[in-house]
Design an enzyme around this catalytic site. Sequence first.
Site, PDB file in Angstrom:
ATOM      1  N   ARG A  45       1.667  13.370  13.803  1.00  0.00           N
ATOM      2  CA  ARG A  45       2.258  13.322  12.474  1.00  0.00           C
ATOM      3  C   ARG A  45       2.084  14.656  11.722  1.00  0.00           C
ATOM      4  NH1 ARG A  45       1.219   7.477   9.732  1.00  0.00           N
ATOM      5  NH2 ARG A  45      -0.922   7.639  10.378  1.00  0.00           N
TER       6      ARG A  45
ATOM      7  N   CYS B 108      -4.293  11.880  14.445  1.00  0.00           N
ATOM      8  CA  CYS B 108      -4.265  10.489  14.018  1.00  0.00           C
ATOM      9  C   CYS B 108      -4.230   9.615  15.261  1.00  0.00           C
ATOM     10  CB  CYS B 108      -3.028  10.230  13.155  1.00  0.00           C
ATOM     11  SG  CYS B 108      -2.810   8.509  12.684  1.00  0.00           S
TER      12      CYS B 108
ATOM     13  N   LYS C 134       0.833  -1.209   0.000  1.00  0.00           N
ATOM     14  CA  LYS C 134       0.000   0.000   0.000  1.00  0.00           C
ATOM     15  C   LYS C 134       0.865   1.255   0.000  1.00  0.00           C
ATOM     16  CE  LYS C 134      -1.417   1.865   3.780  1.00  0.00           C
ATOM     17  NZ  LYS C 134      -2.056   2.389   5.006  1.00  0.00           N
ATOM     18  N   ASN C 135       1.936   1.230   0.788  1.00  0.00           N
ATOM     19  CA  ASN C 135       2.782   2.421   0.916  1.00  0.00           C
ATOM     20  C   ASN C 135       3.671   2.661  -0.298  1.00  0.00           C
ATOM     21  OD1 ASN C 135       1.675   3.004   3.403  1.00  0.00           O
ATOM     22  ND2 ASN C 135       3.252   1.919   4.553  1.00  0.00           N
TER      23      ASN C 135
ATOM     24  N   ARG D  84      -7.818  -1.288   5.764  1.00  0.00           N
ATOM     25  CA  ARG D  84      -7.000  -0.203   5.227  1.00  0.00           C
ATOM     26  C   ARG D  84      -5.659  -0.707   4.718  1.00  0.00           C
ATOM     27  NH1 ARG D  84      -5.136   3.456   8.924  1.00  0.00           N
ATOM     28  NH2 ARG D  84      -4.295   4.472   7.082  1.00  0.00           N
TER      29      ARG D  84
ATOM     30  N   ASP E  98       5.699  -0.186  12.112  1.00  0.00           N
ATOM     31  CA  ASP E  98       4.506  -0.886  11.636  1.00  0.00           C
ATOM     32  C   ASP E  98       4.516  -2.371  11.977  1.00  0.00           C
ATOM     33  OD1 ASP E  98       3.326   1.369  10.664  1.00  0.00           O
ATOM     34  OD2 ASP E  98       3.655   0.938   8.541  1.00  0.00           O
TER      35      ASP E  98
END
Length: 418
Positions: free
Chosen positions: A122, A117, A22-23, A397, A305
């Site tokens: 962030r 968030c 995704k990133n 997500r 993560d």
Amino acid sequence: MDKIVIEGGYKLSGEVEISGAKNSALPAMAASLLAKGKSVIRNVPRLRDIDTFKLLLEHLGAKVEWIEQNSIEIDTSDINCFEAPYDLVRKMRASILVLGPLIAKYNSARISLPGGCAIGARPVNLHIKGMECLGADIELEDGYIDAKADKLRGCRIPFDIVTVTGTANVLMASSLAEGESIIENAAKEPEIVDLCNILKKMGAEIDGEGTETIKIKGKSTLSPFEWSVIPDRIETGTFIIAAAITGSEIVIKNCIPSHSTTVLEKLRETGIEINEYENTIEVKGNGEIISADIKTSPYPGFATDMQAQFMALMTIANGVSVISETVFENRFMHVAELMRMGADIKIDGHTAVVKGIEKLKGAPVMATDLRASASLILAGLAAEGETVLSRVYHIDRGYENIEGKLSKIGAKIKRIPA
């Protein structure tokens, strides 16, 4: 609201395919704005964040469609809007990735401030600093970043701290700037290297990707591209832990082991047998887990993560582990949910001390963010009895059909529609 139900205590076996990152996919979608015409991005995971970014590009005037199960075509021939509204940006902070491309290509951008968030503030100040260094005029008004520039010009952009999306934004903007730009203290993530390779395919000249200093020679125009994004290293790590926490043997395919070196080394410390091949990892969990300490840090350090997933593993390890979170200030919200399952965890500031127990017990739990939801699914796989996870929109997500992939390799897991 959907829920995921897990019956713990079952061994896993077989093969699992890792989806695209995704990133990597999100910056690739943003990069399409730098050229007029049709770009095709392959190996794109089907995720909520991808759908949100698709809506954002369509709001700007792009035509975006899935042309295969995991391939997306973006036609930017008719971009006619340069505003990313709050209603879209609030759903996903990565929406700020359109800032650099819009300023560079269309000399104007109006982007809603993302706000807070769940895992930390962030702030976007580094994105703004980068655009100002390149010559953009920035005003903050009514919750929006208003940016204008007659022409961006290459310059030196020193980041005070490492920022992945900030590096990506500056990379894209610099690719259409006049002259040479130098990013100092740049992010080194594989996803940044992937973006650099996309920009080079579009015609930009870039040197130093994967290091802390990246040089970009801007071009007056860039061309549309076709690209297949890299596999998701966080999903790879999550499935390794799935094997470890259940004492199972699985084969992970379509991955790049070298992107996960630090995580793999740390997981080997816990007693897991991991064999690496070119695009495959074999994992053998022997059922006995040894406690190990981690401290998160920017790539190539231990990925933030992966912190929540590693903590889930440590809850049933032999001994005591110390987990230090240095990247985000509020990334221990999964701790309370793991403790509902019997975990012995104490928090002191940015450090969690985890004392391993013999067995977790299934319980109703609630996801608080994307990686927290993954940690709770992992805990549920190892727990005695049934675990019911709510707020599963978080997992959607960042993980493509995680319950389907786990079920295929033997997990007793199912989604219950709302």
